[in-house]
Design a protein around this motif. Structure first.
Motif, PDB file in Angstrom:
ATOM      1  N   HIS A  44      67.207  65.732 127.099  1.00  0.00           N
ATOM      2  CA  HIS A  44      66.277  67.192 126.883  1.00  0.00           C
ATOM      3  C   HIS A  44      65.342  65.673 128.004  1.00  0.00           C
ATOM      4  O   HIS A  44      64.768  66.178 128.694  1.00  0.00           O
ATOM      5  CB  HIS A  44      66.617  66.563 125.679  1.00  0.00           C
ATOM      6  CG  HIS A  44      66.824  67.221 124.799  1.00  0.00           C
ATOM      7  ND1 HIS A  44      66.599  68.607 124.016  1.00  0.00           N
ATOM      8  CD2 HIS A  44      68.357  67.265 124.392  1.00  0.00           C
ATOM      9  CE1 HIS A  44      66.791  69.226 122.942  1.00  0.00           C
ATOM     10  NE2 HIS A  44      68.111  68.289 123.599  1.00  0.00           N
ATOM     11  N   ALA A  62      56.857  66.098 126.309  1.00  0.00           N
ATOM     12  CA  ALA A  62      57.269  67.118 127.785  1.00  0.00           C
ATOM     13  C   ALA A  62      57.003  66.007 129.326  1.00  0.00           C
ATOM     14  O   ALA A  62      56.198  65.152 128.895  1.00  0.00           O
ATOM     15  CB  ALA A  62      55.713  67.779 127.312  1.00  0.00           C
ATOM     16  N   ARG A 103      58.500  73.384 119.735  1.00  0.00           N
ATOM     17  CA  ARG A 103      60.117  73.241 120.589  1.00  0.00           C
ATOM     18  C   ARG A 103      60.412  72.695 121.519  1.00  0.00           C
ATOM     19  O   ARG A 103      59.220  72.574 122.433  1.00  0.00           O
ATOM     20  CB  ARG A 103      61.054  74.579 119.950  1.00  0.00           C
ATOM     21  CG  ARG A 103      60.417  74.708 118.609  1.00  0.00           C
ATOM     22  CD  ARG A 103      61.648  74.075 118.058  1.00  0.00           C
ATOM     23  NE  ARG A 103      61.392  74.197 116.075  1.00  0.00           N
ATOM     24  CZ  ARG A 103      61.833  73.531 114.924  1.00  0.00           C
ATOM     25  NH1 ARG A 103      62.081  72.305 115.371  1.00  0.00           N
ATOM     26  NH2 ARG A 103      62.057  74.368 114.274  1.00  0.00           N
ATOM     27  N   ALA A 104      61.623  72.279 121.558  1.00  0.00           N
ATOM     28  CA  ALA A 104      61.554  72.569 123.703  1.00  0.00           C
ATOM     29  C   ALA A 104      61.831  73.581 124.651  1.00  0.00           C
ATOM     30  O   ALA A 104      62.089  74.370 123.753  1.00  0.00           O
ATOM     31  CB  ALA A 104      63.476  72.251 123.777  1.00  0.00           C
ATOM     32  N   ASP A 105      61.788  73.547 126.218  1.00  0.00           N
ATOM     33  CA  ASP A 105      61.782  74.458 127.249  1.00  0.00           C
ATOM     34  C   ASP A 105      60.416  75.489 126.686  1.00  0.00           C
ATOM     35  O   ASP A 105      60.042  76.570 127.322  1.00  0.00           O
ATOM     36  CB  ASP A 105      62.823  75.003 126.797  1.00  0.00           C
ATOM     37  CG  ASP A 105      63.856  74.109 126.988  1.00  0.00           C
ATOM     38  OD1 ASP A 105      64.365  73.373 128.079  1.00  0.00           O
ATOM     39  OD2 ASP A 105      64.896  74.444 126.795  1.00  0.00           O
ATOM     40  N   THR A 163      56.346  75.469 127.613  1.00  0.00           N
ATOM     41  CA  THR A 163      55.324  75.795 128.827  1.00  0.00           C
ATOM     42  C   THR A 163      53.933  75.239 128.174  1.00  0.00           C
ATOM     43  O   THR A 163      53.664  75.904 127.608  1.00  0.00           O
ATOM     44  CB  THR A 163      55.167  77.100 129.557  1.00  0.00           C
ATOM     45  OG1 THR A 163      56.227  77.112 129.788  1.00  0.00           O
ATOM     46  CG2 THR A 163      54.225  77.037 131.025  1.00  0.00           C
ATOM     47  N   THR A 197      56.475  70.237 131.088  1.00  0.00           N
ATOM     48  CA  THR A 197      57.937  71.907 130.114  1.00  0.00           C
ATOM     49  C   THR A 197      58.023  70.764 129.381  1.00  0.00           C
ATOM     50  O   THR A 197      58.628  69.409 128.865  1.00  0.00           O
ATOM     51  CB  THR A 197      59.045  72.411 130.675  1.00  0.00           C
ATOM     52  OG1 THR A 197      58.318  72.876 132.241  1.00  0.00           O
ATOM     53  CG2 THR A 197      59.462  72.976 130.363  1.00  0.00           C
ATOM     54  N   THR A 198      57.849  71.469 127.520  1.00  0.00           N
ATOM     55  CA  THR A 198      58.183  70.056 126.351  1.00  0.00           C
ATOM     56  C   THR A 198      59.713  69.762 127.011  1.00  0.00           C
ATOM     57  O   THR A 198      60.860  70.649 127.076  1.00  0.00           O
ATOM     58  CB  THR A 198      57.994  70.897 125.244  1.00  0.00           C
ATOM     59  OG1 THR A 198      59.150  71.908 125.076  1.00  0.00           O
ATOM     60  CG2 THR A 198      56.965  71.129 124.870  1.00  0.00           C
ATOM     61  N   THR A 199      60.199  68.717 126.464  1.00  0.00           N
ATOM     62  CA  THR A 199      61.778  68.725 126.522  1.00  0.00           C
ATOM     63  C   THR A 199      62.157  68.192 125.632  1.00  0.00           C
ATOM     64  O   THR A 199      63.844  68.725 125.327  1.00  0.00           O
ATOM     65  CB  THR A 199      61.810  67.465 127.401  1.00  0.00           C
ATOM     66  OG1 THR A 199      61.296  66.548 126.729  1.00  0.00           O
ATOM     67  CG2 THR A 199      61.660  67.108 128.681  1.00  0.00           C
ATOM     68  N   SER A 200      61.162  67.905 124.214  1.00  0.00           N
ATOM     69  CA  SER A 200      61.914  68.034 122.455  1.00  0.00           C
ATOM     70  C   SER A 200      60.570  68.370 121.897  1.00  0.00           C
ATOM     71  O   SER A 200      59.251  67.935 122.524  1.00  0.00           O
ATOM     72  CB  SER A 200      62.250  66.608 122.433  1.00  0.00           C
ATOM     73  OG  SER A 200      63.542  66.648 122.809  1.00  0.00           O
TER      74      SER A 200
END
Length: 365
Positions: free
Chosen positions: A242, A327, A296-298, A300, A310-313
Motif C-alpha cells: 500500500h 495518499a 479507501r485505497a486507490d 483519485t 492517489t490514496t494508498t489506504s
C-alpha cells in the motif's frame, strides 16, 4: 475461501473466542472478535491482544552476519547492538521496497529478522543469493509465533506473566513462560505502548491462552486484522503493498529516517541518494474527511479539476470519528498541510483536509 490458505498455530483458540476470518497475505487470519471499533478502542484505552504469527521469520547466522545484513538493508545496524531491534528496509537496485522488516541484533554472528508474511520468501532468496561463504540464511516462518500485546495496560499484562517489561523502546529480552522460550520486544504496530512476544510455534497456545485470560480480566480484547489496520492507519504507519512497494520508495513513503544515508553500501543506495538529491516526485500525506464518507485505497485525489494523487489506504477512524486516508500526492502540485482537496469516492467528491501523519499522537515510548 481457498483451500490453499496457510494456517497459523492458534486457529482453534481464535474460533473458541468467536473470531471471524479472512485471507491476508496467503494466510487465514482472524479479522474481528467483538468488532473492529470495540477492539480498536480497547487497544487505545486498555489493552488489545493480536495474533500476527503470519509474519515471517528468518535467521542470518555465521561470522560477519551483522556486517552482511548492514551492507544490504537500509538502516544502520551499527546504531544498535545485542538486545536491540531495528526497523529497516530491503530495497532493490532502483530504490523500490522489496519489504520492510524488523531486525533483531542477537550477536555479531546472528541476526533474527521478522519480514512481512507474503515477502518472506523473496527476502530470504535475496539474502541467500548475495551471502558470502560461511553464512547461512534460513526461513524460520513456522518456528515462532508472534503475539502483540498493545495498549496502556500492556506492561501490566506481560509483566503479570513474569515476563520482562523494563526494556527501552525497540529493546528485547529472551525469557521463559511455563517452559516455553519467549522473545519479548518493546515494539508494535498500533502507536501504543506495547510488546511483541515470539514463543515457539508449536507451544504458542500456552502463552496465548495465558495472555488472553489476563487481557480479558483487565477489560481488554483479543483483536483482529480489522483493528490492526485502523490503528496503524491512524498512526500513518506504512503497510507493504500500500504505502511501500517496488514502485514506492522509502523517501516517498516518509520512511527515509530508516535509511543510513552515510553507510557505504546497501541495496538501492545509488538510486535513493539520487532521489534524495532531486527530491521525491510524490510524498505520502494524510487526508481527513470533512464530510460523511468512507475513504479507501486507490481513490483519485484532486485539487480543483487537477488530479494530484492517489490514496494508498483508507478507513474510518474510531478515535477521530471521521474518514481518514493515506495518499501519495505529487510534489509538483504544491499541496500544503491544512489545504482542502477532494477525493473521488465512487463518483462523489468528498472534501478532505491535508494533514501530516500521524492522525493521533503516538504513545509507544
Amino acid at each position: 475461501m481457498s483451500d490453499d490458505l496457510l494456517h497459523g498455530p492458534l486457529e482453534e483458540q481464535h474460533r473458541a473466542l468467536g473470531a471471524s476470518f479472512a485471507e491476508f497475505g496467503g494466510w487465514l487470519m482472524p479479522v474481528a472478535y467483538a468488532g473492529t471499533v470495540a477492539e480498536h478502542t480497547a487497544t487505545r484505552e486498555t489493552v488489545g491482544l493480536f495474533d500476527v504469527s503470519h509474519l515471517g521469520k528468518a535467521l542470518v547466522k555465521g561470522p560477519g552476519a551483522a556486517a552482511y545484513v548492514n551492507s544490504v538493508f537500509t538502516n544502520d545496524l551499527e546504531r544498535i547492538g545485542p538486545g536491540k531491534a531495528q526497523y529497516t528496509l530491503c530495497c532493490n537496485d532502483s530504490g523500490g521496497v522489496i519489504d520492510d522488516l524488523i531486525a533483531y541484533y542477537v550477536a555479531d554472528d546472528e541476526i533474527f529478522l521478522v519480514p512481512n508474511a507474503a515477502n518472506t520468501a523473496a527476502v530470504v532468496a535475496e539474502l541467500q543469493r548475495h551471502a558470502p561463504d560461511g553464512l547461512t540464511i534460513t526461513d524460520e516462518h513456522r518456528s515462532y509465533a508472534v503475539l502483540a500485546v498493545q495498549g496502556p495496560k500492556s506492561a501490566e499484562i506481560v509483566g503479570g506473566l513474569g515476563l520482562p517489561t523494563s526494556m527501552d523502546y525497540m529493546g528485547y529480552a529472551d525469557a521463559d513462560y511455563d517452559g516455553v522460550p519467549v522473545r519479548v520486544c518493546r515494539t508494535g504496530y498500533t502507536g501504543e505502548q506495547g510488546f511483541e512476544l515470539l514463543p515457539e510455534w508449536e507451544r504458542a497456545h500456552i502463552v496465548f491462552d495465558a495472555l488472553a485470560t489476563a487481557v480479558q480480566a483487565a477489560g481488554g480484547q483479543p483483536a483482529g486484522l480489522g483493528a490492526r489496520d485502523t490503528l496503524r492507519t491512524e498512526m500513518g504507519y506504512p503497510l507493504h503493498g500500500h504505502e511501500l512497494s517496488l514502485d514506492i520508495s522509502p523517501l516517498q513513503a516518509r520512511t527515509g529516517w530508516a535509511v543510513g544515508w552515510k553507510k557505504e553500501s546497501f541495496w538501492g543506495r545509488d538510486a535513493l541518494l539520487a532521489e534524495k538529491q532531486a527530491g521525491p516526485t510524490r510524498t505520502l500525506r494524510g487526508l481527513k474527511a470533512l464530510g460523511r464518507g468512507v475513504l479507501r485505497a486507490d481513490l483519485t485525489v484532486l485539487d480543483g479539476e487537477t488530479v494530484v494523487g492517489t490514496t494508498t489506504s483508507g478507513t474510518f477512524s474510531p478515535s477521530l470519528k471521521v474518514g481518514i486516508a493515506l495518499a501519495l500526492i505529487d510534489t509538483a502540485a504544491g499541496i500544503e498541510d491544512g489545504q482542502t482537496v477532494t477525493v473521488d469516492v465512487r463518483g462523489r467528491a468528498l472534501e478532505c483536509e491535508v494533514v501530516k501523519p500521524p492522525f493521533v499522537s503516538a504513545r509507544t515510548r
